[in-house]
Scaffold this motif. Structure first.
Motif, mmCIF file in Angstrom:
data_model
loop_
_atom_site.group_PDB
_atom_site.id
_atom_site.type_symbol
_atom_site.label_atom_id
_atom_site.label_comp_id
_atom_site.label_asym_id
_atom_site.label_seq_id
_atom_site.Cartn_x
_atom_site.Cartn_y
_atom_site.Cartn_z
ATOM 1 N N LYS A 248 0.833 -1.193 0.000
ATOM 2 C CA LYS A 248 0.000 0.000 0.000
ATOM 3 C C LYS A 248 0.870 1.245 0.000
ATOM 4 C CE LYS A 248 -4.180 -1.781 2.269
ATOM 5 N NZ LYS A 248 -5.107 -1.598 3.394
ATOM 6 N N GLU A 249 0.333 2.291 -0.637
ATOM 7 C CA GLU A 249 0.981 3.595 -0.732
ATOM 8 C C GLU A 249 2.236 3.565 -1.608
ATOM 9 O OE1 GLU A 249 1.561 5.207 3.156
ATOM 10 O OE2 GLU A 249 -0.577 5.163 3.642
ATOM 11 N N SER A 250 2.410 2.498 -2.384
ATOM 12 C CA SER A 250 3.507 2.456 -3.350
ATOM 13 C C SER A 250 3.183 3.404 -4.504
ATOM 14 C CB SER A 250 3.706 1.043 -3.900
ATOM 15 O OG SER A 250 4.121 0.155 -2.909
ATOM 16 N N CYS A 251 4.240 3.859 -5.176
ATOM 17 C CA CYS A 251 4.073 4.652 -6.392
ATOM 18 C C CYS A 251 4.320 3.738 -7.583
ATOM 19 C CB CYS A 251 5.025 5.840 -6.412
ATOM 20 S SG CYS A 251 4.872 6.865 -7.898
ATOM 21 N N LEU A 252 3.333 3.607 -8.454
ATOM 22 C CA LEU A 252 3.410 2.726 -9.613
ATOM 23 C C LEU A 252 3.480 3.573 -10.879
ATOM 24 C CD1 LEU A 252 3.174 -0.045 -11.071
ATOM 25 C CD2 LEU A 252 0.685 0.233 -10.948
ATOM 26 N N GLY A 253 4.476 3.316 -11.726
ATOM 27 C CA GLY A 253 4.598 3.999 -12.998
ATOM 28 C C GLY A 253 4.119 3.128 -14.140
ATOM 29 N N LEU A 254 3.396 3.719 -15.086
ATOM 30 C CA LEU A 254 2.910 3.025 -16.272
ATOM 31 C C LEU A 254 3.455 3.750 -17.503
ATOM 32 C CD1 LEU A 254 -0.867 2.654 -15.252
ATOM 33 C CD2 LEU A 254 0.986 1.016 -14.842
ATOM 34 N N VAL A 255 4.142 3.014 -18.395
ATOM 35 C CA VAL A 255 4.766 3.633 -19.560
ATOM 36 C C VAL A 255 4.408 2.834 -20.809
ATOM 37 C CG1 VAL A 255 6.933 4.412 -20.612
ATOM 38 C CG2 VAL A 255 6.706 4.368 -18.115
ATOM 39 N N SER A 256 4.032 3.543 -21.889
ATOM 40 C CA SER A 256 3.677 2.865 -23.136
ATOM 41 C C SER A 256 3.761 3.826 -24.309
ATOM 42 C CB SER A 256 2.255 2.301 -23.052
ATOM 43 O OG SER A 256 1.864 1.712 -24.276
ATOM 44 N N LEU A 257 3.867 3.253 -25.503
ATOM 45 C CA LEU A 257 3.724 4.037 -26.729
ATOM 46 C C LEU A 257 2.314 4.574 -26.890
ATOM 47 C CD1 LEU A 257 5.549 1.887 -29.446
ATOM 48 C CD2 LEU A 257 6.004 4.285 -28.982
ATOM 49 N N GLU B 22 -7.400 3.513 -3.964
ATOM 50 C CA GLU B 22 -6.470 4.568 -3.561
ATOM 51 C C GLU B 22 -5.213 4.012 -2.884
ATOM 52 O OE1 GLU B 22 -6.973 7.574 -4.457
ATOM 53 O OE2 GLU B 22 -8.994 7.236 -5.240
ATOM 54 N N ASP B 23 -5.045 2.684 -2.932
ATOM 55 C CA ASP B 23 -3.866 2.068 -2.291
ATOM 56 C C ASP B 23 -2.564 2.520 -2.936
ATOM 57 O OD1 ASP B 23 -5.521 0.720 -0.643
ATOM 58 O OD2 ASP B 23 -5.255 -1.246 -1.566
ATOM 59 N N LEU B 24 -2.623 2.836 -4.235
ATOM 60 C CA LEU B 24 -1.408 3.129 -4.981
ATOM 61 C C LEU B 24 -1.472 4.527 -5.592
ATOM 62 C CD1 LEU B 24 -1.103 -0.216 -6.998
ATOM 63 C CD2 LEU B 24 0.007 0.337 -4.834
ATOM 64 N N LEU B 25 -0.320 5.157 -5.683
ATOM 65 C CA LEU B 25 -0.185 6.380 -6.450
ATOM 66 C C LEU B 25 0.259 5.978 -7.854
ATOM 67 C CD1 LEU B 25 0.021 9.460 -6.839
ATOM 68 C CD2 LEU B 25 2.375 9.316 -5.996
ATOM 69 N N VAL B 26 -0.514 6.347 -8.863
ATOM 70 C CA VAL B 26 -0.241 5.923 -10.227
ATOM 71 C C VAL B 26 0.222 7.113 -11.058
ATOM 72 C CG1 VAL B 26 -1.196 4.880 -12.322
ATOM 73 C CG2 VAL B 26 -1.941 4.076 -10.082
ATOM 74 N N MET B 27 1.350 6.938 -11.738
ATOM 75 C CA MET B 27 1.876 7.941 -12.663
ATOM 76 C C MET B 27 1.982 7.305 -14.041
ATOM 77 S SD MET B 27 4.982 9.534 -10.346
ATOM 78 C CE MET B 27 5.328 10.837 -11.546
ATOM 79 N N THR B 28 1.643 8.059 -15.089
ATOM 80 C CA THR B 28 1.687 7.527 -16.444
ATOM 81 C C THR B 28 2.531 8.424 -17.343
ATOM 82 O OG1 THR B 28 -0.290 8.715 -17.206
ATOM 83 C CG2 THR B 28 -0.628 6.557 -16.169
ATOM 84 N N ALA B 29 3.111 7.813 -18.380
ATOM 85 C CA ALA B 29 3.883 8.584 -19.359
ATOM 86 C C ALA B 29 3.916 7.841 -20.685
ATOM 87 C CB ALA B 29 5.310 8.818 -18.873
ATOM 88 N N GLN B 30 3.644 8.566 -21.761
ATOM 89 C CA GLN B 30 3.908 8.014 -23.085
ATOM 90 C C GLN B 30 5.405 8.069 -23.361
ATOM 91 O OE1 GLN B 30 0.430 10.060 -25.430
ATOM 92 N NE2 GLN B 30 1.180 8.338 -26.657
#
Length: 329
Positions: free
Chosen positions: A227-236, A254-262
């Protein structure tokens, strides 16, 4: 067995959470064509949602052409693209002899699986073989321009697997391209199949939907994150990121902080590398970019993030089916 998780305290409406999870199950082939969806009563017991809410979700899936409701029987996943035989069925000879056409298809597949070449089979099934050869002469991958990254992923994986040239065509230009050539096969993700079919079927061009990878291993790792981990999501693909973010939120709330980036957004990619404990990369190009960014920032990182590289976007069974349909296997 597919399980659905609804976060009651989420800003995302429960109906949208359920809709996206069902679409993911269908697109990843966990719910194949003809599969009967759980009853509203079953889903109500599993998710805690009111049956009226579930009925609205099923109606929207039906309106979007994803499922068929059969009175007194249930809700079934609809066969799409070439599965339904729509493009072939528009030919007069196929309309006149539908049962014979299905028999030719099955017999040809049996011959191919036993090692018979297309040249040898052509004497027996000239019409069907000629049709397949014309279609395999040109393979078009299509996706909406706003999510052309998903199309780029499909092209990369199909060219590598099929060992033939594959052309990427934005959905908005597909009609114009098909007007110039009626010999070819259109390939797309199940997320885009409805729009592609509407454009191709009137022109007697077949559309083959490919199943996306089910991400079962990645979902298991998702549940294991503290819980409270920061998860990154990356894709084309921006579309993959949007779907992944909704599904992660549905499963973990809300367990995770999610960040995304193309992939092209280097600023956000660097921010993810510096902030996330775990990064999910949804394609090989993104995986390579994340590794490079981590290496460049290594002196500034107390602990490098754990990188989970998803191997494929298209499911392995879809690749095999496509090879057979194009006469390449």
């Amino acid at each position: 067995m597919v399980r659905f998780h609804i976060q009651s305290d989420s800003d995302i409406p429960a109906s949208e959470q359920l809709y996206n999870q069902i679409r993911f199950a269908i697109a990843s082939r966990q719910f194949p064509p003809g599969h009967r969806l759980p009853s509203t009563r079953q889903l109500a017991m599993e998710t805690g949602l009111h049956r009226n809410t579930i009925s609205k979700v099923y109606r929207k899936l039906e309106e979007d052409g994803i499922v068929d409701a059969q009175a007194g029987s249930g809700i079934y996943v609809r066969a799409q693209g070439d599965e339904g035989g729509n493009a072939r069925g528009s030919s007069p000879i196929f309309e006149k002899y539908p049962k014979a056409h299905r028999l030719v298809q099955k017999s040809l597949d049996d011959l191919l699986s036993q090692g018979c070449s297309l040249t040898q089979a052509r004497e027996l099934f000239l019409s069907e073989i000629d049709w397949r050869l014309r279609c395999s002469a040109r393979v078009l991958v299509t996706a909406p321009r706003q999510d052309i990254g998903a199309g780029e992923l499909m092209v990369q994986e199909l060219e590598q697997a099929l060992q033939i040239p594959v052309q990427l065509v934005p959905m908005e230009e597909l009609g114009q391209v098909l007007e110039q050539t009626r010999s070819g096969t259109v390939v797309t993700s199940r997320y885009f199949i409805g729009d592609a079919e509407a454009i191709a079927a009137p022109r007697s061009v077949r559309v083959i939907p490919v199943d996306i990878y089910d991400y079962a291993q990645e979902i298991q790792k998702l549940f294991a994150l503290p819980k409270e981990s920061c998860l990154g999501l990356v894709s084309l693909s921006s579309g993959i990121l949007r779907a992944a973010e909704v599904i992660v939120h549905s499963l973990r709330g809300e367990d995770l902080l999610v960040m995304t980036a193309q992939l092209k957004d280097t600023y956000r990619l660097k921010a993810i590398v510096h902030s996330a404990q775990t990064i999910f990369s949804f394609d090989q190009a993104s995986c390579a970019a994340v590794k490079t960014t981590v290496a460049e920032a290594r002196e500034d990182l107390i602990r490098p993030p754990q990188l989970v590289c998803c191997q494929n976007y298209i499911g392995a069974k879809s690749i095999s089916l496509l090879k057979r349909e194009l006469g390449l296997e």
